[in-house]
Design a protein around this motif. Structure first.
Motif, PDB file in Angstrom:
ATOM      1  N   LEU A   1       6.170  52.528 -57.777  1.00 42.95           N
ATOM      2  CA  LEU A   1       6.497  51.492 -56.796  1.00 42.95           C
ATOM      3  C   LEU A   1       6.239  50.060 -57.267  1.00 42.95           C
ATOM      4  CD1 LEU A   1       5.328  53.228 -53.495  1.00 42.95           C
ATOM      5  CD2 LEU A   1       7.666  52.961 -54.367  1.00 42.95           C
ATOM      6  N   PRO A   2       5.072  49.738 -57.899  1.00 41.60           N
ATOM      7  CA  PRO A   2       4.853  48.336 -58.315  1.00 41.60           C
ATOM      8  C   PRO A   2       5.915  47.807 -59.277  1.00 41.60           C
ATOM      9  CG  PRO A   2       2.772  49.519 -58.277  1.00 41.60           C
ATOM     10  CD  PRO A   2       3.841  50.558 -58.071  1.00 41.60           C
ATOM     11  N   PRO A   3       6.253  48.519 -60.369  1.00 41.49           N
ATOM     12  CA  PRO A   3       7.299  47.952 -61.244  1.00 41.49           C
ATOM     13  C   PRO A   3       8.671  47.893 -60.586  1.00 41.49           C
ATOM     14  CG  PRO A   3       6.710  50.174 -61.945  1.00 41.49           C
ATOM     15  CD  PRO A   3       5.691  49.753 -60.934  1.00 41.49           C
ATOM     16  N   ILE A   4       8.963  48.826 -59.699  1.00 43.66           N
ATOM     17  CA  ILE A   4      10.244  48.788 -58.986  1.00 43.66           C
ATOM     18  C   ILE A   4      10.298  47.557 -58.085  1.00 43.66           C
ATOM     19  CG2 ILE A   4      11.558  49.922 -57.147  1.00 43.66           C
ATOM     20  CD1 ILE A   4      10.879  52.597 -58.443  1.00 43.66           C
ATOM     21  N   ALA A   5       9.203  47.270 -57.377  1.00 40.88           N
ATOM     22  CA  ALA A   5       9.158  46.076 -56.526  1.00 40.88           C
ATOM     23  C   ALA A   5       9.213  44.807 -57.364  1.00 40.88           C
ATOM     24  CB  ALA A   5       7.893  46.089 -55.667  1.00 40.88           C
ATOM     25  N   LEU A   6       8.538  44.811 -58.515  1.00 46.74           N
ATOM     26  CA  LEU A   6       8.554  43.642 -59.391  1.00 46.74           C
ATOM     27  C   LEU A   6       9.967  43.368 -59.894  1.00 46.74           C
ATOM     28  CD1 LEU A   6       7.168  41.420 -61.044  1.00 46.74           C
ATOM     29  CD2 LEU A   6       6.680  43.156 -62.800  1.00 46.74           C
ATOM     30  N   GLY A   7      10.663  44.405 -60.334  1.00 50.17           N
ATOM     31  CA  GLY A   7      12.032  44.225 -60.812  1.00 50.17           C
ATOM     32  C   GLY A   7      12.954  43.702 -59.727  1.00 50.17           C
ATOM     33  N   HIS A   8      12.775  44.220 -58.511  1.00 48.20           N
ATOM     34  CA  HIS A   8      13.594  43.759 -57.386  1.00 48.20           C
ATOM     35  C   HIS A   8      13.316  42.286 -57.093  1.00 48.20           C
ATOM     36  CE1 HIS A   8      15.858  44.325 -53.602  1.00 48.20           C
ATOM     37  NE2 HIS A   8      15.011  43.417 -53.127  1.00 48.20           N
ATOM     38  N   GLY A   9      12.039  41.924 -57.057  1.00 48.70           N
ATOM     39  CA  GLY A   9      11.677  40.546 -56.785  1.00 48.70           C
ATOM     40  C   GLY A   9      12.201  39.595 -57.851  1.00 48.70           C
ATOM     41  N   LEU A  10      12.146  40.016 -59.120  1.00 49.11           N
ATOM     42  CA  LEU A  10      12.666  39.184 -60.202  1.00 49.11           C
ATOM     43  C   LEU A  10      14.168  38.984 -60.073  1.00 49.11           C
ATOM     44  CD1 LEU A  10      10.678  40.580 -63.278  1.00 49.11           C
ATOM     45  CD2 LEU A  10      10.434  38.324 -62.227  1.00 49.11           C
ATOM     46  N   ALA A  11      14.889  40.059 -59.714  1.00 51.86           N
ATOM     47  CA  ALA A  11      16.344  39.959 -59.564  1.00 51.86           C
ATOM     48  C   ALA A  11      16.709  38.968 -58.462  1.00 51.86           C
ATOM     49  CB  ALA A  11      16.941  41.331 -59.271  1.00 51.86           C
ATOM     50  N   VAL A  12      16.021  39.062 -57.335  1.00 52.42           N
ATOM     51  CA  VAL A  12      16.286  38.134 -56.232  1.00 52.42           C
ATOM     52  C   VAL A  12      15.855  36.720 -56.621  1.00 52.42           C
ATOM     53  CG1 VAL A  12      15.728  37.567 -53.841  1.00 52.42           C
ATOM     54  CG2 VAL A  12      16.068  39.953 -54.504  1.00 52.42           C
ATOM     55  N   GLY A  13      14.695  36.607 -57.289  1.00 54.95           N
ATOM     56  CA  GLY A  13      14.189  35.301 -57.685  1.00 54.95           C
ATOM     57  C   GLY A  13      15.111  34.572 -58.653  1.00 54.95           C
ATOM     58  N   VAL A  14      15.728  35.315 -59.577  1.00 52.00           N
ATOM     59  CA  VAL A  14      16.652  34.691 -60.525  1.00 52.00           C
ATOM     60  C   VAL A  14      17.841  34.089 -59.787  1.00 52.00           C
ATOM     61  CG1 VAL A  14      18.341  35.208 -62.334  1.00 52.00           C
ATOM     62  CG2 VAL A  14      16.000  36.047 -62.545  1.00 52.00           C
ATOM     63  N   VAL A  15      18.372  34.817 -58.802  1.00 52.16           N
ATOM     64  CA  VAL A  15      19.507  34.306 -58.031  1.00 52.16           C
ATOM     65  C   VAL A  15      19.092  33.064 -57.242  1.00 52.16           C
ATOM     66  CG1 VAL A  15      21.134  34.810 -56.168  1.00 52.16           C
ATOM     67  CG2 VAL A  15      20.641  36.549 -57.899  1.00 52.16           C
TER      68      VAL A  15
ATOM     69  N   GLY B   1       8.326  53.888 -68.660  1.00 54.46           N
ATOM     70  CA  GLY B   1       7.042  53.263 -68.405  1.00 54.46           C
ATOM     71  C   GLY B   1       7.199  52.103 -67.451  1.00 54.46           C
ATOM     72  N   PHE B   2       6.152  51.279 -67.332  1.00 54.33           N
ATOM     73  CA  PHE B   2       6.164  50.161 -66.397  1.00 54.33           C
ATOM     74  C   PHE B   2       7.302  49.196 -66.713  1.00 54.33           C
ATOM     75  CE2 PHE B   2       4.973  46.165 -64.527  1.00 54.33           C
ATOM     76  CZ  PHE B   2       4.241  46.479 -63.399  1.00 54.33           C
ATOM     77  N   ARG B   3       7.437  48.827 -68.004  1.00 50.67           N
ATOM     78  CA  ARG B   3       8.487  47.890 -68.391  1.00 50.67           C
ATOM     79  C   ARG B   3       9.875  48.462 -68.114  1.00 50.67           C
ATOM     80  NH1 ARG B   3       9.224  46.581 -74.635  1.00 50.67           N
ATOM     81  NH2 ARG B   3       9.913  48.760 -74.471  1.00 50.67           N
ATOM     82  N   ASP B   4      10.056  49.746 -68.443  1.00 48.31           N
ATOM     83  CA  ASP B   4      11.367  50.366 -68.243  1.00 48.31           C
ATOM     84  C   ASP B   4      11.747  50.396 -66.768  1.00 48.31           C
ATOM     85  OD1 ASP B   4      11.708  51.096 -71.041  1.00 48.31           O
ATOM     86  OD2 ASP B   4      10.116  52.538 -70.663  1.00 48.31           O
ATOM     87  N   LEU B   5      10.773  50.725 -65.908  1.00 50.24           N
ATOM     88  CA  LEU B   5      11.036  50.756 -64.469  1.00 50.24           C
ATOM     89  C   LEU B   5      11.359  49.362 -63.934  1.00 50.24           C
ATOM     90  CD1 LEU B   5       8.449  53.259 -62.941  1.00 50.24           C
ATOM     91  CD2 LEU B   5      10.931  53.375 -62.767  1.00 50.24           C
ATOM     92  N   THR B   6      10.644  48.357 -64.436  1.00 51.77           N
ATOM     93  CA  THR B   6      10.901  46.985 -64.000  1.00 51.77           C
ATOM     94  C   THR B   6      12.318  46.564 -64.370  1.00 51.77           C
ATOM     95  OG1 THR B   6       8.558  46.412 -64.270  1.00 51.77           O
ATOM     96  CG2 THR B   6      10.128  44.590 -64.154  1.00 51.77           C
ATOM     97  N   ILE B   7      12.716  46.845 -65.611  1.00 55.32           N
ATOM     98  CA  ILE B   7      14.070  46.495 -66.056  1.00 55.32           C
ATOM     99  C   ILE B   7      15.113  47.267 -65.253  1.00 55.32           C
ATOM    100  CG2 ILE B   7      15.686  46.623 -68.001  1.00 55.32           C
ATOM    101  CD1 ILE B   7      13.278  46.154 -69.847  1.00 55.32           C
ATOM    102  N   TRP B   8      14.846  48.554 -65.026  1.00 62.14           N
ATOM    103  CA  TRP B   8      15.779  49.385 -64.253  1.00 62.14           C
ATOM    104  C   TRP B   8      15.970  48.822 -62.848  1.00 62.14           C
ATOM    105  CZ3 TRP B   8      15.144  52.064 -59.693  1.00 62.14           C
ATOM    106  CH2 TRP B   8      16.168  52.945 -59.354  1.00 62.14           C
ATOM    107  N   SER B   9      14.859  48.479 -62.201  1.00 62.69           N
ATOM    108  CA  SER B   9      14.938  47.952 -60.847  1.00 62.69           C
ATOM    109  C   SER B   9      15.648  46.605 -60.827  1.00 62.69           C
ATOM    110  CB  SER B   9      13.529  47.815 -60.260  1.00 62.69           C
ATOM    111  OG  SER B   9      13.571  47.293 -58.949  1.00 62.69           O
ATOM    112  N   PHE B  10      15.366  45.766 -61.828  1.00 61.68           N
ATOM    113  CA  PHE B  10      16.037  44.466 -61.931  1.00 61.68           C
ATOM    114  C   PHE B  10      17.551  44.656 -62.036  1.00 61.68           C
ATOM    115  CE2 PHE B  10      17.915  41.089 -64.467  1.00 61.68           C
ATOM    116  CZ  PHE B  10      17.415  39.941 -63.868  1.00 61.68           C
TER     117      PHE B  10
END
Length: 208
Positions: free
Chosen positions: A41-55, A101-110
Motif C-alpha cells: 500500500l505505501p508505494p502504491i499510494a506514493l506512486g499515485h500521489g506522484l502521478a497526480v502531483g506531476v500533473v 519491490g518498493f521502487r517497482d510498485l511505486t513506478i507501477w502505481s505512477f
C-alpha cells in the motif's frame, strides 16, 4: 465544494481495481499472508500521489504563461480525450511482473495513475481553488504569494490520503472476505464507469 470533490475523487480512485488494490491483493495471495497486502500500500499510494502531483505541477507552470480560461479548456478536452480513448480501447495497461519491490510498485502505481488520467481529474478543482486563493490574497494585506501552492499541496495530500484509506480498505475486504471472483463482473463495470466519469468531468469543466 472543491475540498469535498478532491476527497471524493481520492476515494473513487481508490475503489477502482485498476488503480492499485487489485495488485495489493494479488501480492498478498502470492506471498500467502496479509502482510503482502499492507506492504504494497505505501508505494502504491506514493506512486499515485506522484502521478497526480506531476500533473498539478505542470498545470501550475502552464498557468504562468497560459490564461486560466484557456488552460481550463485544454484540461477539459484532455479529460474527454482520455475518457473516450479508454471507452474505445477498454483494456488495462500492464507493467512488469509480480516480483516487485518498493521502487517497482511505486513506478507501477505512477504509470497506472497516469494512464487512467487521475491527475487530470484533480487538476480542474485545484486550479479553481488556487485561483480563489490568489484572488483573495490580492485583496489582503500581507498575504503570502505562495498561498496557492500551499493549498495545492494540501489538496494533493488530502486526495492521496483518501486514496490510500479506500485502497487499503478495498484490498483488505477483497483479500480477507470476498475473494477475486467478484472481479469477473465488477472489473469491467468499474472501468467503463471510470471512462464515462472522465468524459463527464471534462464536459462539466467546459460549462462551469
Amino acid at each position: 465544494m472543491e475540498w469535498s470533490a478532491i476527497l471524493l475523487l481520492g476515494a473513487y480512485h481508490g475503489i477502482n481495481p485498476g488503480m492499485g488494490w487489485l495488485f495489493a491483493v494479488a501480492l498478498g495471495m502470492q506471498q500467502g499472508h496479509a502482510r503482502g497486502v499492507w506492504r504494497a500500500l505505501p508505494p502504491i499510494a506514493l506512486g499515485h500521489g506522484l502521478a497526480v502531483g506531476v500533473v498539478l505541477l505542470v498545470g501550475a507552470l502552464a498557468g504562468l504563461v497560459v490564461p486560466l480560461e484557456t488552460l481550463k479548456v485544454l484540461v477539459a478536452f484532455l479529460l474527454i480525450a482520455i475518457g473516450a480513448y479508454r471507452l474505445w480501447r477498454h483494456r488495462h495497461p500492464v507493467f512488469g511482473g509480480m516480483q516487485v519491490g518498493f521502487r517497482d510498485l511505486t513506478i507501477w502505481s505512477f504509470l497506472m495513475a497516469s494512464a487512467h488520467g487521475a491527475g487530470f481529474m484533480v487538476l480542474p478543482f485545484v486550479m479553481r481553488m488556487s485561483g480563489e486563493v490568489s484572488a483573495a490574497g490580492a485583496h489582503a494585506h500581507g498575504a503570502s504569494p505562495d498561498a496557492g501552492a500551499a493549498w495545492a499541496l494540501s489538496a494533493l495530500g488530502l486526495h492521496t490520503l483518501a486514496y490510500l484509506v479506500v485502497t487499503g480498505l478495498a484490498a483488505w475486504i477483497i483479500y480477507a472476505k470476498v475473494g477475486l471472483a467478484i472481479l469477473r463482473t465488477a472489473w469491467f463495470n468499474l472501468d467503463w464507469l471510470w471512462a464515462c466519469v472522465l468524459v463527464l468531468t471534462g464536459a462539466i469543466v467546459l460549462v462551469v
